[in-house]
Design a protein around this motif. Structure first.
Motif, PDB file in Angstrom:
ATOM      1  N   VAL A  23       0.845  -1.184   0.000  1.00 45.14           N
ATOM      2  CA  VAL A  23       0.000   0.000   0.000  1.00 45.14           C
ATOM      3  C   VAL A  23       0.883   1.237   0.000  1.00 45.14           C
ATOM      4  O   VAL A  23       1.779   1.372   0.836  1.00 45.14           O
ATOM      5  CB  VAL A  23      -0.934   0.024   1.217  1.00 45.14           C
ATOM      6  CG1 VAL A  23      -1.802   1.278   1.196  1.00 45.14           C
ATOM      7  CG2 VAL A  23      -1.807  -1.220   1.240  1.00 45.14           C
ATOM      8  N   ALA A  24       0.612   2.137  -0.922  1.00 44.55           N
ATOM      9  CA  ALA A  24       1.373   3.369  -1.041  1.00 44.55           C
ATOM     10  C   ALA A  24       0.588   4.537  -0.463  1.00 44.55           C
ATOM     11  O   ALA A  24      -0.627   4.639  -0.637  1.00 44.55           O
ATOM     12  CB  ALA A  24       1.711   3.651  -2.499  1.00 44.55           C
ATOM     13  N   SER A  25       1.286   5.416   0.211  1.00 44.33           N
ATOM     14  CA  SER A  25       0.668   6.621   0.741  1.00 44.33           C
ATOM     15  C   SER A  25       1.672   7.761   0.709  1.00 44.33           C
ATOM     16  O   SER A  25       2.881   7.537   0.642  1.00 44.33           O
ATOM     17  CB  SER A  25       0.151   6.410   2.164  1.00 44.33           C
ATOM     18  OG  SER A  25       1.216   6.102   3.050  1.00 44.33           O
ATOM     19  N   GLY A  26       1.166   8.977   0.764  1.00 42.16           N
ATOM     20  CA  GLY A  26       2.020  10.145   0.744  1.00 42.16           C
ATOM     21  C   GLY A  26       1.241  11.368   0.344  1.00 42.16           C
ATOM     22  O   GLY A  26       0.185  11.268  -0.289  1.00 42.16           O
ATOM     23  N   SER A  27       1.764  12.514   0.715  1.00 47.89           N
ATOM     24  CA  SER A  27       1.054  13.761   0.461  1.00 47.89           C
ATOM     25  C   SER A  27       1.223  14.266  -0.968  1.00 47.89           C
ATOM     26  O   SER A  27       0.359  14.979  -1.477  1.00 47.89           O
ATOM     27  CB  SER A  27       1.518  14.839   1.445  1.00 47.89           C
ATOM     28  OG  SER A  27       2.912  15.058   1.344  1.00 47.89           O
ATOM     29  N   ILE A  28       2.310  13.908  -1.596  1.00 50.46           N
ATOM     30  CA  ILE A  28       2.577  14.358  -2.963  1.00 50.46           C
ATOM     31  C   ILE A  28       2.950  13.161  -3.826  1.00 50.46           C
ATOM     32  O   ILE A  28       4.122  12.797  -3.939  1.00 50.46           O
ATOM     33  CB  ILE A  28       3.697  15.410  -3.013  1.00 50.46           C
ATOM     34  CG1 ILE A  28       3.402  16.563  -2.061  1.00 50.46           C
ATOM     35  CG2 ILE A  28       3.871  15.913  -4.442  1.00 50.46           C
ATOM     36  CD1 ILE A  28       4.515  17.578  -1.975  1.00 50.46           C
ATOM     37  N   GLU A  77      -7.190   1.955  -4.845  1.00 47.90           N
ATOM     38  CA  GLU A  77      -6.805   1.673  -3.475  1.00 47.90           C
ATOM     39  C   GLU A  77      -5.330   1.942  -3.204  1.00 47.90           C
ATOM     40  O   GLU A  77      -4.841   1.653  -2.111  1.00 47.90           O
ATOM     41  CB  GLU A  77      -7.123   0.221  -3.137  1.00 47.90           C
ATOM     42  CG  GLU A  77      -8.605  -0.121  -3.238  1.00 47.90           C
ATOM     43  CD  GLU A  77      -9.434   0.593  -2.199  1.00 47.90           C
ATOM     44  OE1 GLU A  77     -10.625   0.853  -2.467  1.00 47.90           O
ATOM     45  OE2 GLU A  77      -8.897   0.909  -1.108  1.00 47.90           O
ATOM     46  N   ASN A  78      -4.622   2.477  -4.184  1.00 49.17           N
ATOM     47  CA  ASN A  78      -3.186   2.744  -4.049  1.00 49.17           C
ATOM     48  C   ASN A  78      -2.424   1.501  -3.586  1.00 49.17           C
ATOM     49  O   ASN A  78      -1.545   1.569  -2.730  1.00 49.17           O
ATOM     50  CB  ASN A  78      -2.930   3.904  -3.077  1.00 49.17           C
ATOM     51  CG  ASN A  78      -3.434   5.224  -3.596  1.00 49.17           C
ATOM     52  OD1 ASN A  78      -3.583   5.418  -4.806  1.00 49.17           O
ATOM     53  ND2 ASN A  78      -3.692   6.151  -2.691  1.00 49.17           N
ATOM     54  N   THR A  79      -2.779   0.396  -4.175  1.00 51.30           N
ATOM     55  CA  THR A  79      -2.247  -0.883  -3.745  1.00 51.30           C
ATOM     56  C   THR A  79      -1.817  -1.712  -4.947  1.00 51.30           C
ATOM     57  O   THR A  79      -2.468  -1.678  -5.993  1.00 51.30           O
ATOM     58  CB  THR A  79      -3.293  -1.669  -2.943  1.00 51.30           C
ATOM     59  OG1 THR A  79      -3.733  -0.879  -1.827  1.00 51.30           O
ATOM     60  CG2 THR A  79      -2.724  -2.982  -2.412  1.00 51.30           C
ATOM     61  N   PHE A  80      -0.730  -2.436  -4.792  1.00 52.60           N
ATOM     62  CA  PHE A  80      -0.387  -3.429  -5.795  1.00 52.60           C
ATOM     63  C   PHE A  80       0.010  -4.727  -5.113  1.00 52.60           C
ATOM     64  O   PHE A  80       0.307  -4.760  -3.915  1.00 52.60           O
ATOM     65  CB  PHE A  80       0.663  -2.923  -6.793  1.00 52.60           C
ATOM     66  CG  PHE A  80       2.049  -2.724  -6.261  1.00 52.60           C
ATOM     67  CD1 PHE A  80       2.358  -1.694  -5.392  1.00 52.60           C
ATOM     68  CD2 PHE A  80       3.082  -3.556  -6.692  1.00 52.60           C
ATOM     69  CE1 PHE A  80       3.654  -1.491  -4.946  1.00 52.60           C
ATOM     70  CE2 PHE A  80       4.387  -3.355  -6.254  1.00 52.60           C
ATOM     71  CZ  PHE A  80       4.666  -2.322  -5.381  1.00 52.60           C
TER      72      PHE A  80
END
Length: 117
Positions: A23-28, A77-80
């Motif tokens: 799962v990837a996350s981040g503001s930019i 889902e910002n997921t791979f």
């Protein structure tokens, strides 16, 4: 900055299956524009590229996993994922997800996959 968090590792018998998630996350960041990769590192060996998936959903795999592993992505889902089938003891390694943004590499924390005979 992008943060990658992996899950799904564990112990499985040879011939079994396992699915890893990242799962990837981040503001930019824009997940849809990211090429995504899975690497693995076995004890005493260099980290090797397992495979990757591009922004256009093209995939490529190292020869040793072709036909057994599949990479997919869910942009909503910002997921791979790394679906691993027909696992072999030689697949035992720490698996890392990865992306490169403007030539800067981002890595997950690693998840242990152990395949018993």
């Amino acid at each position: 900055q992008v943060t990658l968090v992996e899950s799904g590792g564990g112990l499985v018998q040879a011939g079994g299956s396992l699915r890893l998630s990242c799962v990837a996350s981040g503001s930019i960041f824009s997940f849809k524009t990211m090429d995504l990769a899975w690497y693995r590192e076995a004890p005493g060996k260099q980290r090797e590229l397992v495979g990757y998936i591009t922004t256009t959903d093209s995939t490529n795999y190292t020869d040793s996993v072709k036909g057994r592993f599949t990479i997919s992505r869910n942009n909503a889902e910002n997921t791979f994922y790394l679906q691993m089938n027909s696992l072999k003891p030689e697949d035992t390694a720490v698996y890392y997800c990865n992306t490169d943004i403007r030539n800067l590499a981002y890595w997950g924390q690693g998840t242990q996959v152990t395949v018993s005979s």
